[in-house]
Motif scaffolding. Structure first.
Motif, PDB file in Angstrom:
ATOM      1  N   GLU A  68      82.093  11.309  15.905  1.00  0.00           N
ATOM      2  CA  GLU A  68      83.091  12.069  16.658  1.00  0.00           C
ATOM      3  C   GLU A  68      84.500  11.700  16.190  1.00  0.00           C
ATOM      4  O   GLU A  68      85.361  12.571  16.033  1.00  0.00           O
ATOM      5  CB  GLU A  68      82.910  11.765  18.154  1.00  0.00           C
ATOM      6  N   LEU A  99      81.782  21.492  19.125  1.00  0.00           N
ATOM      7  CA  LEU A  99      82.291  21.147  20.456  1.00  0.00           C
ATOM      8  C   LEU A  99      83.810  20.987  20.446  1.00  0.00           C
ATOM      9  O   LEU A  99      84.473  21.215  21.449  1.00  0.00           O
ATOM     10  CB  LEU A  99      81.650  19.839  20.940  1.00  0.00           C
TER      11      LEU A  99
ATOM     12  N   PRO B 221      87.093  19.090  25.068  1.00  0.00           N
ATOM     13  CA  PRO B 221      85.984  18.712  24.189  1.00  0.00           C
ATOM     14  C   PRO B 221      85.465  17.313  24.514  1.00  0.00           C
ATOM     15  O   PRO B 221      86.243  16.416  24.827  1.00  0.00           O
ATOM     16  CB  PRO B 221      86.615  18.741  22.792  1.00  0.00           C
ATOM     17  N   LYS B 222      84.165  17.173  24.456  1.00  0.00           N
ATOM     18  CA  LYS B 222      83.538  15.865  24.679  1.00  0.00           C
ATOM     19  C   LYS B 222      82.157  15.901  24.047  1.00  0.00           C
ATOM     20  O   LYS B 222      81.444  16.892  24.163  1.00  0.00           O
ATOM     21  CB  LYS B 222      83.420  15.547  26.168  1.00  0.00           C
ATOM     22  N   ALA B 223      81.803  14.846  23.412  1.00  0.00           N
ATOM     23  CA  ALA B 223      80.457  14.734  22.847  1.00  0.00           C
ATOM     24  C   ALA B 223      79.906  13.378  23.273  1.00  0.00           C
ATOM     25  O   ALA B 223      79.075  13.290  24.161  1.00  0.00           O
ATOM     26  CB  ALA B 223      80.502  14.897  21.335  1.00  0.00           C
ATOM     27  N   PHE B 225      81.246  11.243  25.052  1.00  0.00           N
ATOM     28  CA  PHE B 225      81.577  10.976  26.449  1.00  0.00           C
ATOM     29  C   PHE B 225      81.101  12.079  27.391  1.00  0.00           C
ATOM     30  O   PHE B 225      81.553  12.143  28.536  1.00  0.00           O
ATOM     31  CB  PHE B 225      83.089  10.786  26.602  1.00  0.00           C
TER      32      PHE B 225
END
Lengths: 404, 404
Positions: A68, A99, B221-223, B225
């Protein structure tokens, strides 16, 4: 009753007792001189292992957090990028980019096969005329299938294109030859719990000068994963937020053990053990899942016998023989099993694994004679490591000498 | 020469040997039954400690990552929020929200003073007529100044407003009374290395039903987390990415020790030791930095003597007396020192600290008699813990009984 578990998943790996004990030392101040010395030393050691003069930044998270960070620090909303995917981790890289609002085009390669440099060249060529893609994202070692993509050759293609080369080498680096500078890798991500033989909790990210230029035009939100903040703090040998101190200490200890062995020997050991493991698996009548020309040195995937669900094989291995391996991910669940041989893995570890696999196969009523797999393992290991050297082994030895 | 270090920074805290040893156990499969049982047990134990039926999600990062998760999972770009700040961590919360494009208005309170419920009420009232703020963000225990904000009373005000109540209790929960459900806290963040007495590497995040509703409209956006992903994986007792397994195991062990003592006793111990520490510091002629009415039970901040840079005092403590405390952060650097007494802290630990501080003061030519600070510490501790009970202590005892 005492039972010792043989952890052979493709990470977290077995961690040596001395490394675990180091991680159990009393806590230290992460803003004090002991931690500063630790962080500075770790950074230098990792630059050596990764063969780079680029910045090496350590984040307190697992590898996915590092992926990320790679995206959030180099790309901008709407940027076009190409993601070459031949497994679950390629898909994860694509998903992370999406994302964040990146226009990520995923090029899928059949799982079990490698991303070939020609494919990369062709797909980059297709981009002409469109708004040019900013970056190529790719997995080095695809843990979900046991395939090692030919990163050096792909790197040549990407370098010619001028695009940013962003690599997930979470389960590769530390165990597999990785030449960050020579191969033109702008951002490389790795994770402490894979080839580095430490517990999970530190992601390793390298940033080239070109990557820093991309940082400046990147507009994706980042705080915990902000690499510029990490770099600014590194200059005073600290981290922006509280680091996973105990894992940093463990990583320091495992790097010491690795330095004693040397990077060339480590890579050779992984190749040889992987080769022997594949022969043993085949000797038991099991089919290899990955294209052997690109078989991973750190994880071997194999198909379950006909009419046996791989989950059942994995369960028997664990319950009857205290041997823990990985299963298929996503669409491969129940189809394949994956055995890890990364980090501090020895021939004896693989003997233990293969003997457990033999016994499991017998329990599952498969036609296997006692010693069939272990014999094949030992023979193949001898073939890989003893003179007369195969041309491949000779070439590897020359490379080792040339490096000194 | 053997030297034992007394780590008294406000986190990472001292970690008991049994907890460290637990973290040094051989690694386990994070997708296997042992880890599943561990994760399920940890989650339930934390719900008990935090007095909540809300989801408790564990992220493999330090507290700052948890703060980022709180923002990224509940807010949308351009959302208006109020951030009440009385220290460096309030500023960090504001900065994270801003980085994500949230329209965060920061209300600054003088460092060393508390955020009063009336201020919160007034500031919320000011929002009328404007596009209403979606959430209130606040620090529970401001580690940088040693102030405990009155969260219960602030919670009442926030609840009346209908806004989301998002709390950084990284250095509070586990050591300081924290009633997530009763106080209407929608999102609470804590960190393993503070009151929980484990190494850094696990952030704890609670999510209420209202917080999940906010998740649905959140577009940040979050991956790594992503809390919905964490929840989906928790349902099968796993985590989306590789967890910091060794820290999870340590946390399980420290929670066992904490459960033996009980949450009410833990909170009382912290209050009593903090009270005694403040008296000792004052007895040495040092000024308390935080408003005593809101002094933190987990960290005490004090001013350096006139004409002594706090960094010098901290250096002498460390170099001559192996006692490590924190300094001032940001604008307070050189002005104050901060001693942590959170987690598995005992009276004896504070005797050790105060004696080291006494000796340091003498080295710095301050008028201090041997035993002056330690005597004050012991007297104050006796006052805090012995009958006849002070009204405050009596009230605490009643609360303890009522809870059984």
């Amino acid at each position: 009753m005492y039972r010792s578990q043989n952890l052979r998943i493709p990470g977290p790996t077995f961690v040596p007792q001395s490394v675990l004990q180091a991680s159990a030392r009393p806590l230290i101040n992460h803003r004090g001189p002991e931690f500063s010395a630790l962080l500075a030393g770790l950074t230098r050691a990792l630059q050596d292992f990764l063969r780079t003069r680029n910045d090496v930044l350590l984040l307190s998270c697992s590898g996915s957090g590092g992926m990320e960070a790679a995206v959030a620090n180099t790309l901008a909303r709407g940027d076009r990028v190409l993601v070459f995917s031949n497994g679950a981790f390629g898909e994860r890289f694509h998903q992370i980019a999406r994302l964040y609002g990146v226009d990520a085009r995923r090029i899928d390669v059949t799982w079990g096969r490698a991303v070939e440099p020609d494919l990369v060249r062709d797909e980059i060529a297709k981009e002409k005329g469109k708004e040019s893609a900013k970056a190529v994202l790719i997995t080095h070692n695809e843990t979900s299938t046991g395939v090692l993509n030919p990163l050096k050759e792909i790197g040549e293609v990407v370098r010619d294109s001028g695009k940013l080369f962003i690599v997930d080498s979470i389960s590769g680096a530390g165990a597999v030859e990785t030449e960050v500078d020579e191969w033109g890798i702008d951002v490389l991500v790795s994770g402490s719990q894979k080839g580095w033989g430490a517990p999970p909790g530190v992601a390793i990210v390298t940033m080239s000068q070109r990557a820093w230029k991309a940082y400046d035009r990147s507009d994706l939100p980042k705080a915990y994963f902000d690499l510029q903040a990490a770099k600014a703090y590194l200059e005073k040998a600290q981290t922006p937020a509280t680091p996973t101190v105990t894992v940093f200490i463990a990583l320091q200890e495992s790097l010491k053990l690795m330095a004693e062995e040397g990077v060339a020997s480590i890579c050779e050991r992984h190749r040889d053990l992987a080769f022997a493991t594949r022969r043993a698996v085949q000797a038991l009548g099991l089919g290899l899942f990955a294209d052997e020309a690109y078989a991973s040195p750190t994880v071997t995937s194999f198909r379950s016998p006909t009419r046996v669900d791989a989950r059942n094989l994995i369960r028997v291995l664990r319950e009857s023989y205290d041997t823990v391996i990985g299963g298929g991910q996503g669409r491969l669940e129940g189809q394949i099993a994956r055995v890890g041989h990364m980090g501090f893995v020895t021939l004896q570890d693989m003997v233990t694994f293969v003997s457990a696999l033999e016994l499991t196969m017998r329990d599952l009523h498969q036609p296997v004679e006692p010693g069939q797999g272990v014999t094949a393992l030992l023979k193949a290991y001898e073939e890989a490591t003893q003179p007369p050297p195969k041309p491949k082994a000779a070439a590897a030895r020359t490379a080792t000498l040339a490096r000194r």
